[in-house]
Motif scaffolding. Structure first.
Motif: not given
Length: 325
Positions: A100-114
């Motif tokens: 839940v942190i990485n999607p806000n921290l990285y421009a493109n973490p490589g996944y969409d958590v939802i």
């Protein structure tokens, strides 16, 4: 008899509506080993939770449960791997608050958590803890806050890394109380605590499991938990909330998710089995003694918690202008 025929008719309609193969898969599941991917090196907090739950799940379902470490890129590598895996219930992800942190921290973490995951359960959480070297002038939270406020910028704090759960708990506290406390990121909880043990950095924000033994031995002083409740493993240490600091709760949570599209019947079966394991007093005692809170919840409650945590830490990251290491 009429009721039974009606049930069978409804079941048949559901099967054809969602695909007969999906229904049969759910009925037969599992018929081969299940893999739980942990996106961190072996031996860490998530690994502890994963191995305890994996063993319990294996015993309950009668099939092997394999724990596989896929570490790297702040948990993004293993998380991406599961997001792209076949949604059949045989590849699961056990990940901490990075989810839940990485999607806000990285421009493109490589996944969409939802969009890319089907939540199963949030089995455990580790309270974040403020610890200091025994020579530190403050010995309790009131003295700690007074000292930081009176000496802006003087006292650094260590964390397991930029954007980690403990780091963001510190940033939330800084935002709420307008504190000036410089951050020194380390590559993991162990190195951060070693820096405080060696008195190179006076303060650390840490998850409880790696810090607990040092606190119990008196080598580190526990100042306060950032969680909403005290930890039963160290019940003498207060929380920030009960010390009068409101709206600063933060835990490093553990989530178990599957790839999106995994049949609902399989998700529900896994949730039932994990909840059964977490209700076992022996397993509960092991997790609590390792420094965890133990939780029982549904897939829907887990999904709601994921959304709440996404919003919460997104606000902190934006307000603190936090960047990954």
């Amino acid at each position: 008899m009429k009721l039974m025929k009606r049930f069978l008719t409804i079941f048949t309609v559901i099967c054809f509506g969602f695909g007969l193969n999906v229904c049969l898969q759910a009925q037969e599941y599992p018929n081969r080993p299940i893999k739980i991917v942990i996106p961190y090196p072996p031996g860490g907090p998530s690994d502890i939770v994963g191995r305890l739950l994996g063993q319990a799940l294996s015993e309950s379902l009668g099939k092997p449960v394999i724990i596989e470490s896929k570490a790297g890129a702040a948990a993004n590598i293993g998380t991406q791997y599961v997001a792209r895996s076949n949604p059949d219930g045989y590849t699961l992800l056990l990940v901490s608050s990075n989810l839940v942190i990485n999607p806000n921290l990285y421009a493109n973490p490589g996944y969409d958590v939802i969009k890319d995951f089907a939540p199963i359960i949030m089995p455990a959480g580790s309270p974040n803890l403020i610890v200091v070297h025994p020579s530190f002038p403050a010995k309790n939270i009131q003295e700690f806050l007074a000292l930081i406020k009176a000496n802006p910028g003087k006292y650094d704090f260590a964390s397991p890394g930029g954007g980690s759960g403990p780091h963001l708990s510190a940033e939330l506290l800084k935002l709420k109380l307008n504190l000036n406390m410089p951050h020194i990121p380390f590559n993991g909880g162990g190195p951060a605590l070693q820096a405080v043990l060696g008195n190179q950095v006076p303060i650390a924000f840490s998850t409880l499991p790696p810090a607990m033994a040092q606190v119990k031995a008196g080598k580190l002083v526990g100042i306060a938990f950032t969680s909403s409740a005290r930890s039963p493993a160290l019940p003498e240490i207060p929380t920030l909330v009960e010390s009068g600091v409101a709206e600063v709760e933060g835990e490093t949570l553990q989530f178990i998710v599957a790839p999106a599209g995994t049949p609902t019947a399989i998700i529900q079966k896994l949730n039932l089995e994990f909840n059964k394991a977490l209700s076992n007093p022996e397993l509960q005692a092991k997790l609590i003694s390792a420094g965890y809170f133990v939780y029982n919840n549904s897939p829907e409650q887990t999904a709601q918690k994921i959304r709440m945590e996404l919003d919460k830490w997104g606000t902190v990251i934006k307000a603190g202008k936090i960047k990954p290491d």
